[in-house]
Design a protein around this motif. Structure first.
Motif, PDB file in Angstrom:
ATOM      1  N   UNK A 168      41.375  42.052  39.325  1.00  0.00           N
ATOM      2  CA  UNK A 168      39.969  41.301  40.540  1.00  0.00           C
ATOM      3  C   UNK A 168      39.168  40.344  39.658  1.00  0.00           C
ATOM      4  N   UNK A 169      38.658  40.533  38.377  1.00  0.00           N
ATOM      5  CA  UNK A 169      37.262  39.804  38.367  1.00  0.00           C
ATOM      6  C   UNK A 169      37.891  38.765  38.025  1.00  0.00           C
ATOM      7  N   UNK A 170      39.553  37.900  37.657  1.00  0.00           N
ATOM      8  CA  UNK A 170      39.697  36.897  38.041  1.00  0.00           C
ATOM      9  C   UNK A 170      40.259  36.042  39.204  1.00  0.00           C
ATOM     10  N   UNK A 171      39.833  37.107  40.474  1.00  0.00           N
ATOM     11  CA  UNK A 171      40.394  37.069  41.603  1.00  0.00           C
ATOM     12  C   UNK A 171      38.947  36.304  42.342  1.00  0.00           C
ATOM     13  N   UNK A 172      38.049  37.055  41.928  1.00  0.00           N
ATOM     14  CA  UNK A 172      36.062  36.859  42.163  1.00  0.00           C
ATOM     15  C   UNK A 172      36.176  35.758  41.997  1.00  0.00           C
ATOM     16  N   UNK A 189      43.415  46.904  50.363  1.00  0.00           N
ATOM     17  CA  UNK A 189      42.190  46.601  50.624  1.00  0.00           C
ATOM     18  C   UNK A 189      40.639  47.068  50.398  1.00  0.00           C
ATOM     19  N   UNK A 190      41.304  48.906  50.330  1.00  0.00           N
ATOM     20  CA  UNK A 190      40.079  49.917  50.272  1.00  0.00           C
ATOM     21  C   UNK A 190      39.929  49.536  48.958  1.00  0.00           C
ATOM     22  N   UNK A 191      41.576  49.496  47.622  1.00  0.00           N
ATOM     23  CA  UNK A 191      41.842  49.629  45.950  1.00  0.00           C
ATOM     24  C   UNK A 191      40.639  48.402  45.581  1.00  0.00           C
ATOM     25  N   UNK A 196      36.570  46.377  42.769  1.00  0.00           N
ATOM     26  CA  UNK A 196      35.188  45.583  43.117  1.00  0.00           C
ATOM     27  C   UNK A 196      33.924  45.826  43.254  1.00  0.00           C
ATOM     28  N   UNK A 197      33.172  46.786  43.434  1.00  0.00           N
ATOM     29  CA  UNK A 197      32.566  48.078  43.274  1.00  0.00           C
ATOM     30  C   UNK A 197      32.227  48.399  42.285  1.00  0.00           C
ATOM     31  N   UNK A 198      33.433  48.868  41.619  1.00  0.00           N
ATOM     32  CA  UNK A 198      33.310  49.245  40.327  1.00  0.00           C
ATOM     33  C   UNK A 198      32.350  47.966  38.858  1.00  0.00           C
ATOM     34  N   UNK A 203      28.724  45.496  34.859  1.00  0.00           N
ATOM     35  CA  UNK A 203      27.685  44.181  34.914  1.00  0.00           C
ATOM     36  C   UNK A 203      26.434  44.772  35.238  1.00  0.00           C
ATOM     37  N   UNK A 204      25.950  45.315  35.945  1.00  0.00           N
ATOM     38  CA  UNK A 204      24.843  45.646  36.442  1.00  0.00           C
ATOM     39  C   UNK A 204      24.697  44.685  37.292  1.00  0.00           C
ATOM     40  N   UNK A 205      24.859  44.051  38.169  1.00  0.00           N
ATOM     41  CA  UNK A 205      24.692  43.786  39.227  1.00  0.00           C
ATOM     42  C   UNK A 205      25.126  43.830  40.588  1.00  0.00           C
ATOM     43  N   UNK A 206      24.450  43.533  41.568  1.00  0.00           N
ATOM     44  CA  UNK A 206      24.505  43.542  43.173  1.00  0.00           C
ATOM     45  C   UNK A 206      25.647  43.010  43.613  1.00  0.00           C
ATOM     46  N   UNK A 207      25.459  41.603  43.655  1.00  0.00           N
ATOM     47  CA  UNK A 207      26.178  41.268  44.555  1.00  0.00           C
ATOM     48  C   UNK A 207      27.111  39.939  43.405  1.00  0.00           C
TER      49      UNK A 207
END
Length: 221
Positions: A168-172, A189-191, A196-198, A203-207
């Motif tokens: 997922x990180x690579x996709x982001x 999409x829910x998964x 993404x939320x995790x 990483x302690x960021x909001x966006x």
């Protein structure tokens, strides 16, 4: 250009303070420098009332940092008027009171003595996209941001991520939406949103953009 940020071709500067004498002094000073100064007298308000204040639109907001809830007011102004700039006046500028204001989005920090001489120059500088902050203080602030990024990277090293989270990180990093991530990884999409939320939490960021910038910084360091 936002509606109401210029009057008769003069940039509008809104001053916010509980002190009428301060408002009077700096309104006069800005008017002499060909700004349209709009003083806004603050009352003793609770922070939850800040967003309901009838604050006029302006190119620059000058906030009296001595007032209660000044930091909350700075944050509210940045959110409500994202194309405007915020300057804070205070009795004494230190790292402990300056860093939170800069993190909130303040572009200028002046003590009262400096403001008496240079407020019009500071307003012009921030309107042009610059900062009016003492150079060494700004350098220390930037160092604190970099060190904070390194701490967050250390806190969430790749080995602490699950295989799916790494995907997922690579996709982001490719700027994919939740829907596009779900399609690529053959998940709902829910998964995708859950992962993404995790990642943001780890990483302690909001966006998302903060996470991407953090990763790019880590790759360069």
């Amino acid at each position: 250009m936002e509606r109401g940020t210029h009057s008769n071709n003069h940039p509008v500067v809104c001053l916010l303070s509980t002190h009428p004498l301060l408002l009077e002094e700096f309104t006069r000073k800005l008017s002499r420098a060909h700004f349209t100064a709009k003083p806004f007298r603050l009352r003793q308000v609770f922070f939850e009332d800040v967003n309901r204040l009838a604050i006029p639109a302006a190119s620059v907001y000058v906030v009296d940092g001595h007032d209660p809830f000044a930091a909350t007011l700075v944050g509210a102004l940045v959110n409500r008027f994202p194309n405007s700039r915020v300057i804070v006046l205070t009795e004494k500028i230190t790292d402990s009171n300056a860093f939170p204001l800069l993190e909130l989005g303040a572009k200028g920090l002046l003590d009262y003595s400096e403001a008496s001489q240079h407020l019009p120059e500071a307003v012009k500088t921030v309107m042009e996209g610059g900062y009016w902050v003492e150079r060494r203080l700004l350098s220390r602030f930037m160092d604190s941001i970099v060190h904070g990024s390194r701490r967050r990277l250390a806190k969430a090293r790749p080995h602490r991520l699950s295989p799916r989270e790494r995907q997922v990180l690579e996709c982001l990093l490719e700027n994919l939406s939740n829907k596009e991530i779900a399609k690529r990884l053959n998940i709902s999409e829910r998964t995708a949103k859950f992962h993404v939320s995790n990642l943001l939490a780890k990483f302690d960021v909001r966006r998302r953009v903060d996470l991407v910038m953090l990763q790019l910084h880590g790759q360069k360091s």
